[in-house]
Scaffold this motif. Structure first.
Motif, PDB file in Angstrom:
ATOM      1  N   PHE A 297       0.543  -6.091   9.545  1.00  0.00           N
ATOM      2  CA  PHE A 297       0.849  -4.191   8.516  1.00  0.00           C
ATOM      3  C   PHE A 297       2.581  -4.903   9.343  1.00  0.00           C
ATOM      4  O   PHE A 297       2.381  -5.023   9.693  1.00  0.00           O
ATOM      5  CB  PHE A 297      -0.237  -3.607   9.102  1.00  0.00           C
TER       6      PHE A 297
ATOM      7  N   TYR B 221       3.507   0.267   3.637  1.00  0.00           N
ATOM      8  CA  TYR B 221       2.913  -0.380   3.860  1.00  0.00           C
ATOM      9  C   TYR B 221       3.084  -1.569   3.826  1.00  0.00           C
ATOM     10  O   TYR B 221       2.255  -1.637   1.596  1.00  0.00           O
ATOM     11  CB  TYR B 221       2.065   0.091   4.503  1.00  0.00           C
TER      12      TYR B 221
ATOM     13  N   LEU C 120       0.665  -1.539  -0.060  1.00  0.00           N
ATOM     14  CA  LEU C 120       0.010   0.032   0.120  1.00  0.00           C
ATOM     15  C   LEU C 120       0.781   1.132  -0.048  1.00  0.00           C
ATOM     16  O   LEU C 120       2.065   1.332   1.122  1.00  0.00           O
ATOM     17  CB  LEU C 120      -1.302  -0.185   1.388  1.00  0.00           C
TER      18      LEU C 120
ATOM     19  N   TRP D 177      -2.623 -11.935   5.311  1.00  0.00           N
ATOM     20  CA  TRP D 177      -3.318 -12.681   6.070  1.00  0.00           C
ATOM     21  C   TRP D 177      -2.657 -13.864   7.151  1.00  0.00           C
ATOM     22  O   TRP D 177      -1.828 -14.011   6.605  1.00  0.00           O
ATOM     23  CB  TRP D 177      -4.741 -13.109   4.946  1.00  0.00           C
TER      24      TRP D 177
ATOM     25  N   GLY E 134       5.691  -1.959   9.877  1.00  0.00           N
ATOM     26  CA  GLY E 134       5.198  -0.734  10.650  1.00  0.00           C
ATOM     27  C   GLY E 134       5.647   0.845   9.422  1.00  0.00           C
ATOM     28  O   GLY E 134       5.259   1.484   9.858  1.00  0.00           O
TER      29      GLY E 134
ATOM     30  N   VAL F 101      -5.781 -13.009  11.661  1.00  0.00           N
ATOM     31  CA  VAL F 101      -5.576 -11.613  11.847  1.00  0.00           C
ATOM     32  C   VAL F 101      -4.623 -10.940  10.826  1.00  0.00           C
ATOM     33  O   VAL F 101      -4.114 -12.423  10.067  1.00  0.00           O
ATOM     34  CB  VAL F 101      -5.343 -10.845  13.113  1.00  0.00           C
ATOM     35  N   TRP F 102      -5.622  -9.514  10.027  1.00  0.00           N
ATOM     36  CA  TRP F 102      -4.798  -9.098   8.643  1.00  0.00           C
ATOM     37  C   TRP F 102      -3.286  -8.529   9.342  1.00  0.00           C
ATOM     38  O   TRP F 102      -3.689  -7.942  10.978  1.00  0.00           O
ATOM     39  CB  TRP F 102      -5.327  -8.147   8.407  1.00  0.00           C
TER      40      TRP F 102
END
Lengths: 116, 110
Positions: B101, B88, B37, B92, B103, B98-99
């Protein structure tokens, strides 16, 4: 055009509650899992919660378990996040995100500030 | 919940190539693959790639992603001023359900 519009953010005192909403349009809402992802000021992204397309399956980050509840109303193309026992560390922009196997569409976010 | 590991910052010159990395484990990046992202200041994130190397429509071919084992990479060729942003990775996690990410990496285009 896919659109996700969050609302419901604002200033709340520690220990208080808030309900976030996300209005979706431009796609078949019930066909997609949806997520809430938050971002504290100046910090990175943090997964909060997710819900399956039919609402039958939910997941929560440890930080949200027992305090937050995700839900959806497919008849209204809407996603919700009920937040209670709010803490200062919950202060963040909360994003509504579509899950197509990845986070492909994001709303503009709604700011939640927890402060006395 | 443990997240993915990204270098905090990368600096490269205009028109150069930058490679950003994201390290996870066999439950997330190594299993499910990673997405990347891009986030400009004051804006929501935008999906650049998913499932390791797939690019959504409308994303420039200058952005390419790959994965080797538990590490995902995003390569940005021909850096432009508008590429200066936070990047970012996410994945999964099948063990945590949970997803997760990274930092984030702040890319500076000199």
């Amino acid at each position: 055009e896919v659109q996700l519009v969050e609302s419901g953010g604002g200033l709340v005192q520690p220990g208080g509650s808030l309900r976030l909403s996300c209005s979706a349009s431009g796609f078949t809402f019930s066909s997609y899992a949806m997520h809430w992802v938050r971002q504290a000021p100046g910090k990175g992204l943090e997964f909060v919660s997710s819900i399956s397309g039919n609402g039958g399956s939910t997941h929560y980050a440890d930080s949200a378990k027992g305090r937050f509840t995700i839900s959806r109303d497919n008849s209204k193309n809407s996603l919700y996040l009920q937040m209670s026992s709010l803490r200062a560390e919950d202060t963040a922009v909360y994003y509504c995100v579509r899950d197509s196997g990845s986070h492909d569409y994001w709303g503009q976010g709604t700011l939640v500030t927890v402060s006395s | 919940q443990a997240g993915l590991t990204q270098p905090p910052s990368v600096s490269k010159g205009l028109r150069q190539t930058a490679t950003l990395t994201c390290t996870g484990n066999s439950n997330n990046v190594g299993n499910q693959g990673a997405a990347w992202l891009q986030q400009h200041q004051g804006h929501p994130p935008k999906l650049l790639s998913y499932r390791n190397d797939h690019r959504p429509s409308g994303i420039s071919e200058r952005f390419s992603a790959s994965r080797s084992g538990n590490t995902a990479s995003l390569t940005i060729a021909g850096l432009q001023p508008e590429d200066e942003a936070d990047y970012y990775c996410s994945a999964w996690d099948s063990f945590l359900s949970v997803w997760v990410f990274g930092g984030g990496t702040k890319l500076t285009v000199l």
